[in-house]
Design a protein around this motif. Structure first.
Motif, short mmCIF file in Angstrom:
data_model
loop_
_atom_site.label_atom_id
_atom_site.label_comp_id
_atom_site.label_asym_id
_atom_site.label_seq_id
_atom_site.Cartn_x
_atom_site.Cartn_y
_atom_site.Cartn_z
N LEU A 102 0.84 -1.20 0.00
CA LEU A 102 0.00 0.00 0.00
C LEU A 102 0.88 1.25 0.00
O LEU A 102 1.97 1.26 0.57
CB LEU A 102 -0.90 0.00 1.24
N PRO A 103 0.40 2.33 -0.63
CA PRO A 103 1.20 3.55 -0.69
C PRO A 103 1.16 4.34 0.62
O PRO A 103 0.10 4.54 1.20
CB PRO A 103 0.55 4.35 -1.82
N ALA A 104 2.35 4.75 1.08
CA ALA A 104 2.45 5.55 2.30
C ALA A 104 3.72 6.38 2.23
O ALA A 104 4.73 5.96 1.67
CB ALA A 104 2.46 4.65 3.53
N TYR A 105 3.64 7.56 2.83
CA TYR A 105 4.76 8.51 2.85
C TYR A 105 4.79 9.16 4.22
O TYR A 105 3.81 9.11 4.96
CB TYR A 105 4.57 9.59 1.77
N PHE A 106 5.93 9.79 4.56
CA PHE A 106 5.95 10.51 5.82
C PHE A 106 6.69 11.83 5.70
O PHE A 106 7.49 12.04 4.79
CB PHE A 106 6.56 9.66 6.94
N CYS A 107 6.40 12.70 6.63
CA CYS A 107 7.05 13.99 6.75
C CYS A 107 7.27 14.24 8.24
O CYS A 107 6.32 14.31 9.00
CB CYS A 107 6.17 15.09 6.15
N ALA A 108 8.54 14.33 8.63
CA ALA A 108 8.87 14.50 10.05
C ALA A 108 9.43 15.89 10.27
O ALA A 108 10.46 16.25 9.71
CB ALA A 108 9.87 13.45 10.49
N GLY B 183 8.95 18.89 9.24
CA GLY B 183 9.30 19.71 8.11
C GLY B 183 10.26 19.09 7.12
O GLY B 183 10.64 19.72 6.14
N LYS B 184 10.69 17.85 7.34
CA LYS B 184 11.56 17.18 6.38
C LYS B 184 10.72 16.72 5.19
O LYS B 184 9.53 16.47 5.32
CB LYS B 184 12.27 15.99 7.04
N PRO B 185 11.33 16.60 4.05
CA PRO B 185 10.56 16.24 2.85
C PRO B 185 10.01 14.82 2.89
O PRO B 185 10.41 14.02 3.73
CB PRO B 185 11.59 16.39 1.72
N TRP B 186 9.12 14.56 1.95
CA TRP B 186 8.50 13.23 1.83
C TRP B 186 9.57 12.17 1.72
O TRP B 186 10.61 12.37 1.14
CB TRP B 186 7.63 13.14 0.59
N ALA B 187 9.26 11.00 2.26
CA ALA B 187 10.18 9.86 2.14
C ALA B 187 9.39 8.64 1.70
O ALA B 187 8.22 8.56 1.86
CB ALA B 187 10.87 9.60 3.46
#
Length: 71
Positions: A59-65, A67-71
């Motif tokens: 499944l598609p998932a991304y994160f932003c911690a 203010g860091k960019p998408w990973a």
């Protein structure tokens, strides 16, 4: 399983506090409903682990911690 979310497939959900606990479970459930989830929070390591768990299910998932960019 999540009948209320059936019509949300393909939509984007941003889940705050998603590195652990209720936020992580919410992100997993929304991803299972075929939503694209973006996990946000303070700890990059816990967010990365949560995203990897979701991605392991195909499944598609991304994160932003913090203010860091998408990973």
């Amino acid at each position: 399983m999540l009948g209320a979310f059936d019509s949300l497939a393909g939509q984007v959900a941003v889940v705050t506090g998603a590195g652990r606990g209720l936020g992580e479970v919410t992100a997993q459930q929304l991803a299972a409903a075929e939503m694209i989830v973006v996990l946000t929070g303070r700890c990059e390591q816990t967010l990365d682990a949560a995203v990897q768990n979701i991605r392991a299910q195909g499944l598609p998932a991304y994160f932003c911690a913090r203010g860091k960019p998408w990973a």
